[in-house]
Design an enzyme around this catalytic site. Structure first.
Site, PDB file in Angstrom:
ATOM      1  N   SER A  63      29.321  33.588 -49.380  1.00  0.00           N
ATOM      2  CA  SER A  63      28.796  32.783 -50.502  1.00  0.00           C
ATOM      3  C   SER A  63      29.908  32.016 -51.212  1.00  0.00           C
ATOM      4  O   SER A  63      29.740  30.835 -51.555  1.00  0.00           O
ATOM      5  CB  SER A  63      28.029  33.660 -51.496  1.00  0.00           C
ATOM      6  OG  SER A  63      28.789  34.771 -51.897  1.00  0.00           O
TER       7      SER A  63
ATOM      8  N   HIS B  49      25.213  39.816 -45.631  1.00  0.00           N
ATOM      9  CA  HIS B  49      25.905  39.557 -46.914  1.00  0.00           C
ATOM     10  C   HIS B  49      24.973  40.039 -48.044  1.00  0.00           C
ATOM     11  O   HIS B  49      24.621  41.214 -48.090  1.00  0.00           O
ATOM     12  CB  HIS B  49      26.260  38.065 -46.967  1.00  0.00           C
ATOM     13  CG  HIS B  49      27.121  37.649 -48.115  1.00  0.00           C
ATOM     14  ND1 HIS B  49      27.915  38.511 -48.817  1.00  0.00           N
ATOM     15  CD2 HIS B  49      27.322  36.415 -48.694  1.00  0.00           C
ATOM     16  CE1 HIS B  49      28.564  37.848 -49.772  1.00  0.00           C
ATOM     17  NE2 HIS B  49      28.208  36.572 -49.720  1.00  0.00           N
TER      18      HIS B  49
ATOM     19  N   HIS C 208      32.652  46.707 -44.455  1.00  0.00           N
ATOM     20  CA  HIS C 208      33.139  45.527 -45.157  1.00  0.00           C
ATOM     21  C   HIS C 208      34.159  44.790 -44.303  1.00  0.00           C
ATOM     22  O   HIS C 208      34.883  45.424 -43.518  1.00  0.00           O
ATOM     23  CB  HIS C 208      33.772  45.899 -46.495  1.00  0.00           C
ATOM     24  CG  HIS C 208      33.782  44.757 -47.448  1.00  0.00           C
ATOM     25  ND1 HIS C 208      34.811  43.847 -47.510  1.00  0.00           N
ATOM     26  CD2 HIS C 208      32.865  44.327 -48.342  1.00  0.00           C
ATOM     27  CE1 HIS C 208      34.523  42.929 -48.393  1.00  0.00           C
ATOM     28  NE2 HIS C 208      33.345  43.183 -48.920  1.00  0.00           N
TER      29      HIS C 208
ATOM     30  N   ARG D 221      32.868  48.899 -56.882  1.00  0.00           N
ATOM     31  CA  ARG D 221      31.595  48.467 -57.486  1.00  0.00           C
ATOM     32  C   ARG D 221      30.504  49.490 -57.171  1.00  0.00           C
ATOM     33  O   ARG D 221      29.564  49.667 -57.943  1.00  0.00           O
ATOM     34  CB  ARG D 221      31.213  47.076 -56.953  1.00  0.00           C
ATOM     35  CG  ARG D 221      32.265  46.014 -57.268  1.00  0.00           C
ATOM     36  CD  ARG D 221      31.968  44.702 -56.565  1.00  0.00           C
ATOM     37  NE  ARG D 221      31.922  44.859 -55.123  1.00  0.00           N
ATOM     38  CZ  ARG D 221      31.516  43.920 -54.264  1.00  0.00           C
ATOM     39  NH1 ARG D 221      31.116  42.743 -54.732  1.00  0.00           N
ATOM     40  NH2 ARG D 221      31.513  44.139 -52.967  1.00  0.00           N
TER      41      ARG D 221
ATOM     42  N   ASP E  48      26.314  47.047 -52.193  1.00  0.00           N
ATOM     43  CA  ASP E  48      24.867  46.997 -51.994  1.00  0.00           C
ATOM     44  C   ASP E  48      24.246  48.374 -51.760  1.00  0.00           C
ATOM     45  O   ASP E  48      23.027  48.525 -51.858  1.00  0.00           O
ATOM     46  CB  ASP E  48      24.540  46.070 -50.818  1.00  0.00           C
ATOM     47  CG  ASP E  48      25.020  44.655 -51.068  1.00  0.00           C
ATOM     48  OD1 ASP E  48      24.781  44.153 -52.166  1.00  0.00           O
ATOM     49  OD2 ASP E  48      25.650  44.058 -50.178  1.00  0.00           O
TER      50      ASP E  48
END
Ligand code: CMX
Length: 399
Positions: A204, A234, A280, A289, A335
């Site tokens: 992105s 993604h 990743h 995160r 995610d």
């Protein structure tokens, strides 16, 4: 490297954040725990305001409370969405994915681009950043209303909730979606802060940067990035994670043993699918995160069965992925956790999750786009080669 998705090639200047394989993301040199502590909070709140990280990314400085409140007020003042957006959304099939709707909504606003107009009017290139900044502010300001409209027309009865200009950006976002508890507002502040940016090479950010380098305006550039975010490897992984967790639960129940979960994870891999939320391209440790969302869950929803399932999977998935012998990072990414927090607070519509990611990511990529125009970066144009060229130069590569 050219055949392997350009992994490891250093090829961009990107100021807003930098990813370290072991330590995770740093925004202007600051890690997430530090930002959670130092960025200004809403009155009575404990999570950082995304306006604060936007300020940090644009200026390199942690803003004061007063500066953040000024930015919130400025965004609220620019938040009115043109009617063309709702007309464009209404023209779409009812089953259009929320990310498709987001792209179309932003394209419907593009005729208002101040950057595009300034360019047509002959603006000097040293002023490009100012017009990019104006567009970026308008887009970010309108995203809560646009995304909330997509949410309510797709999953609710289609009636819209009026903005509350007294709220900060993220709290107003939750409010316009129709979720008004303080807990959801806090979650939105955290969520919108941690998804903003992940250095420049992810799909992105890179797509926004690339398209912007052709001096396409911020609307055109952001939509390019969002369409990349909509890919399942993604941003769409957050929707896939919740679906996969539900599937796991259906298959093995809430009291599954480690052996049963391990078997289920192998079954996913053997069916030719990825385990969403794990792995990743750059990180080689658990994503910070993920960790901060886990901390939030431990504080607010320690007994939620889905949260417990996420914790149990953390104990088995890395082992299985390592055993495949090919996955470079077997640890969870951002995610793996986000959907579980959202569903706990009643935002159960997984197909909407990538829109939330996109609204946050817009803040990061548009901040960098403004800086890129300020730095006068040239059009991006790397070199490509054919596989024949590689063979002629290096000989045949065995698979
Ligand atoms: N499940 C199954 N297989 C995986 C895997 C996972 N979670 N992660 C990596 N692999 C596989 C790759 O598909 C690749 O297999 P092939 O050689 O058969 O093609 C192999 O392991 C090597 O991949 P890698 O070098 O470890 O990972 P990449 O840099 O190529 O890909 C990523 C990174 C994120 C696309 C990948 O880990 C993945 O598909 N993860 C699941 C989807 C996901 O969670 N995406 C979200 C990432 C964060 C974000 O962008 O939001």
């Amino acid at each position: 490297m050219v055949a392997g998705g350009m992994r490891g090639i250093t090829a961009m200047l990107y100021e807003t954040s930098l990813l370290d394989a072991e330590e995770g993301i740093r925004f202007r040199g600051r890690a997430i725990p530090e930002l959670r502590e130092k960025l200004p909070k809403a009155r009575g709140g404990e999570e950082p305001l995304p306006e604060g990280i936007m300020w940090l990314m644009l200026t390199g400085e942690i803003p004061s409370e007063a500066q953040v409140r000024t930015l919130s007020a400025e965004l609220a003042a620019r938040a009115e969405v043109p009617k063309a957006v709702f007309d464009a959304l209404d023209a779409l099939p009812k089953n259009a994915h929320p990310m498709t709707q987001l792209s179309v909504a932003l394209m419907a606003m593009q005729p208002e681009s101040k950057f595009a107009k300034a360019y047509q009017d002959g603006a000097h290139k040293t002023t490009f950043w100012e017009h990019a900044f104006e567009d970026s502010m308008d887009i970010i300001a309108r995203l809560p209303a646009v995304c909330a409209a997509i949410y309510r027309r797709t999953f609710k009865d289609g009636t819209l909730v009026a903005a509350d200009a007294s709220l900060d950006w993220a709290a107003n976002f939750a409010h316009m979606m129709g979720h008004d508890s303080e807990a959801v507002k806090e979650l939105m502040r955290l969520y919108m802060t941690i998804h903003v940016d992940h250095e420049g090479g992810n799909v992105s950010a890179h797509a926004t940067h690339l398209v912007g380098s052709a001096l396409s305006d911020p609307y055109l550039s952001l939509v390019a990035g969002l369409n990349g975010l909509a890919g399942p490897l993604h941003g769409l992984a957050n929707q896939e994670v919740l679906k996969w967790l539900n599937e796991t639960r259906e298959k093995v129940g809430d009291n599954a043993t480690k052996e049963e979960l391990t078997e289920f994870v192998w079954a996913t891999l053997k069916s030719g699918r990825v385990v969403p939320g794990y792995g990743h391209g750059v990180l080689r440790k658990t994503d910070p995160r993920y960790t901060c969302q886990r901390e939030f869950a431990l504080k607010h929803l320690p007994d939620d069965p889905m949260f417990k399932l996420v914790g149990k999977l953390f104990e088995v998935v890395p082992g299985v992925l390592t055993e495949t012998g090919k996955v470079k990072n077997p640890w969870p990414n951002v995610d793996a956790h986000s959907g579980v927090l959202l569903q706990y607070y009643g935002i159960t519509e997984a197909n909407f999750y990538t829109v939330l990611f996109g609204a946050s990511r817009a803040i990061g990529v548009l901040s960098q786009l403004t800086l890129s125009r300020g730095s006068g970066y040239p059009i991006e144009r790397p070199k490509s080669v054919t596989s024949q060229w590689i063979e002629e130069k290096f000989g045949k590569v065995e698979a």
